[in-house]
Design an enzyme around this catalytic site. Structure first.
Site, mmCIF file in Angstrom:
data_model
loop_
_atom_site.group_PDB
_atom_site.id
_atom_site.type_symbol
_atom_site.label_atom_id
_atom_site.label_comp_id
_atom_site.label_asym_id
_atom_site.label_seq_id
_atom_site.Cartn_x
_atom_site.Cartn_y
_atom_site.Cartn_z
ATOM 1 N N ASP A 351 -16.234 34.447 -76.763
ATOM 2 C CA ASP A 351 -16.501 33.439 -77.536
ATOM 3 C C ASP A 351 -17.610 33.493 -78.813
ATOM 4 O O ASP A 351 -18.585 34.267 -78.382
ATOM 5 C CB ASP A 351 -16.868 32.254 -76.880
ATOM 6 C CG ASP A 351 -16.838 30.791 -77.539
ATOM 7 O OD1 ASP A 351 -15.777 30.439 -77.565
ATOM 8 O OD2 ASP A 351 -18.111 30.520 -77.222
ATOM 9 N N GLU A 380 -13.545 35.766 -81.387
ATOM 10 C CA GLU A 380 -13.594 34.957 -82.495
ATOM 11 C C GLU A 380 -14.672 35.643 -83.328
ATOM 12 O O GLU A 380 -15.892 35.603 -83.241
ATOM 13 C CB GLU A 380 -14.254 33.786 -82.030
ATOM 14 C CG GLU A 380 -13.361 32.939 -81.189
ATOM 15 C CD GLU A 380 -13.891 31.196 -81.129
ATOM 16 O OE1 GLU A 380 -13.275 30.425 -81.306
ATOM 17 O OE2 GLU A 380 -15.032 31.329 -80.592
#
Ligand code: CA
Length: 668
Positions: A351, A380
């Site tokens: 993340d 990400e």
């Protein structure tokens, strides 16, 4: 995970208060001089000589261990004074094996005694993760665990990733699954919906995906594990104990061994079905600031700060961790290694990965490959706010070329195909808005350098940032933002459901035939929606749960996805592994019409039985006449239909590509 908005109001208030406090450190440069400790005995080791506690807390004045009989609401039955040891640690031992007991640490720093904490390395915890538990991990293994293995992968591009939240997948009354919302939901064979369709693990096998990507499954903060009947929902991007499973997904959060055993049972059942397990990991921030386990063991050290000493906040969640510091870097690396070793996890999704530095991510990838060469890592490639970490050190999408063994989500293909993620009404290539043709081509070549792709015309990125297609995850939707179904409803309000399903098919056909690794959000294959809620992090099951009766209603949509996945898995031409192969084998046709992209994959690419594959995507509302070389072609996809084994034959020449559809032809 998006931004702060996922925090519950109560939690947000805590963050707001804590964020305003001045932490001990005013200057982050001091932390580089702190000693680090990388021993595998950190915090707890039980062996033949007893139970040994080792806490890393270099600046503490004193440290102690408190021993309990239960996981909460009982007084300590013993306390152990810890003594200073090597590498900034404190140690205490007892000669007994304290299996069945619980413990916390309590340190004094700067003359102030901090609150109790289970530490940062609790591998088993009681209810709500308040206290760490001492359990015998040898007793947490399901039968056959020694021989358990995930699927072998030659390349990440061979994976088909299915992103899933435990409650989404099984909570709906129609699921036919007994252990709704639990790890065990994924262990139940032969489950059927109320209308008789396969659900659960049988559904995953029928669909043909290779890996499930489970949303955060470590112990997170927001769901009260002592009140499970209240059916609270949360995505789980609020980490509390990084190295123990979340209690609300177990059948008994009060029993520390149960959550461990049941998560392993889930992994084993998926592995037995030939499916790998990817874990979503969120090392970039913690749910709490001054009250986090990091702060209660080594205040200040694990976080980045602004010049005024306040927490910096690249996560949009109140703080950001400091992966560039040795002990934090070691923590991340050792934590994912632990999940890979103890739980046989096959992949990790980071993340807000750009909050971490590239050196950390490179080491993560290298160390995991040593455990299992089939493990892959993606994340990400962005932050949710500015960071003190210099941009050139961040694990950004644009820097992925310097992170061999790490992949990033392609927001390029995502936004080009369906329209901008944050503007609900915006359309994209597959929904009739011109101007994204070149960005679709960037997606097709997985953001690698290609002689026919003009990156200057890219909507998002302006240069070929991937050094290989193994660095790109292609998708058009995930748990964040509107589902594909809701996006199509918002951007095509006048369209019928059949027309939207047709657009979804075109969008996913682009994703699943592109180079790189395809990724889909659970339930899209049933055309599931989330009632238009874009940030459903704590929405009720009525918004988030997949209604399995949709599998009957949208059977043709499911069949399309299944055939699309079968096509990709049967043909290595869609799964090339090098930039050079893509540049040599993919040839784009020069097309002037808006919303049309046409190309060939040639030369038996990547060992494919097919000499040439012709793909034409028509996102416009007018038919397009494609010029196809004369020959003996098999029609794979046409006019909103697809079949991996072929729908029929074509002699080539002028072939009509109907509006909002893909044409795929192949010849040997
Ligand atoms: Ca929890």
């Amino acid at each position: 995970m998006n931004v702060k908005s996922f925090l519950s109001p109560a939690l947000a208030a805590v963050v707001a208060v804590a964020g305003s406090q001045t932490v001990l450190a005013m200057d982050d440069s001091q932390y580089s001089s702190w000693p680090a400790y990388d021993g595998s005995d950190l915090e707890l080791l039980v062996d033949g000589t007893g139970t040994h506690f080792t806490l890393w807390s270099p600046k503490a004045d004193a440290a102690e261990v408190l021993i309990y009989d239960s996981g909460r609401n009982t007084p300590a039955v013993d306390s152990l004074v810890m003594h200073r040891a090597d590498g900034g640690t404190w140690r205490a031992s007892v000669p007994e094996q304290l299996y069945g007991k619980f413990y916390t640490f309590r340190v004094t720093v700067g003359g102030k005694q901090l609150a109790e904490t289970p530490g940062v390395w609790a591998k088993a915890v009681g209810t709500n993760g308040e206290r760490a538990a001492i359990i015998d991990f040898a007793r947490t293994n399901p039968a056959g665990w020694d021989l358990d293995r995930g699927p072998e992968l030659k390349s990440i591009t061979d994976a088909v990733i299915y992103e899933m939240h435990h409650r989404d997948f099984s909570m709906h009354p129609s699921s036919g699954i007994v252990h709704k919302g639990k790890f065990l939901a994924l262990t139940e064979p032969q489950t059927r919906s109320v209308l008789g369709d396969k659900t659960g693990i049988d559904h995953l096998k029928e669909l043909g995906i290779t890996h499930v990507h489970i949303l955060p499954s470590y112990d997170y903060n927001s769901v009260d594990e002592s009140n499970l009947p209240s059916n609270q929902y949360n995505w789980g991007y609020d980490p509390f104990n990084y190295n123990a499973p979340e209690g609300s997904y177990s059948t008994d959060p009060a029993n520390p061994a149960t959550r461990v055993l049941e998560m392993k049972q889930m992994v084993k059942a998926l592995h037995d079905a030939g499916i790998g397990v990817v874990m979503d990991v969120v090392y970039n921030h913690t749910a709490n600031n001054d009250e986090s386990n990091f702060s209660l063991t080594a205040p200040g050290y694990y976080y980045r700060h602004r010049a005024d000493g306040s927490y910096s906040d690249a996560s949009g969640c109140g703080n950001e961790t400091a992966s560039e510091r040795e002990q934090m870097r070691n923590f991340i690396i050792n934590s994912v290694k632990y999940w890979a070793d103890e739980y046989h996890i096959d992949g990790f999704r980071f993340d807000l990965m750009a909050i971490h530095d590239m050196e950390t991510m490179n080491k993560v990838a290298v160390e995991l490959k040593k455990i299992n060469p089939s493990i892959f890592v993606y994340g990400e490639g962005w932050t949710a706010g500015d960071s003190p970490l210099p941009a050139e050190q961040r694990a950004l999408k644009e820097n992925v070329g310097k992170m061999r063994g790490v992949a990033v989500f392609s927001d390029d293909i995502r936004d080009a195909v369906k329209g901008h993620y944050s503007n609900a009404a915006d359309r994209g290539f597959a929904t009739g808005k011109p101007g994204s043709e070149e960005t679709v081509k960037i997606g097709i070549v997985a953001s690698t350098k290609h002689p026919q792709v003009d990156y200057g015309k890219g909507n998002n990125s302006k240069f070929p940032y991937a050094s290989a297609p193994t660095q790109i995850i292609n998708y058009v939707s995930c748990h964040d933002d509107l589902t594909l179904t809701d996006k199509l409803a918002a951007s095509m309000p006048e369209a019928t459901e059949a027309q939207r399903q047709r657009a979804a098919r075109l969008a996913q056909t682009i994703v699943f035939t592109s180079q790189g690794t395809p990724f889909m959000f659970a339930g899209e294959e049933l055309f599931r929606d989330k009632k238009g809620v874009h940030n459903s992090y704590k929405s009720p099951d009525s918004v988030n749960a997949i209604d399995w009766t949709l599998k009957n209603k949208n059977a043709a949509q499911f069949d399309y996805y299944r055939e699309l996945i079968a096509l990709r898995r049967a043909h290595p031409a869609f799964r090339m592994t090098s930039t050079e192969d893509i540049a040599r084998n993919i040839v784009f046709d020069k097309i002037q019409s808006p919303n049309v992209v046409s190309y060939s994959i040639r030369n038996h690419a990547n060992g494919d039985e097919w000499r040439e594959i012709k793909l034409v995507f028509n996102g416009s509302d007018a038919p397009f006449v494609a010029k196809v070389p004369k020959g003996e072609w098999t029609v794979i996809a046409r006019n909103g239909e697809i079949k991996a084994a072929g729908l029929g034959t074509s002699k080539g020449g002028s072939v009509v590509v109907e509006p909002v559809s893909a044409l795929i032809l192949a010849r040997k």
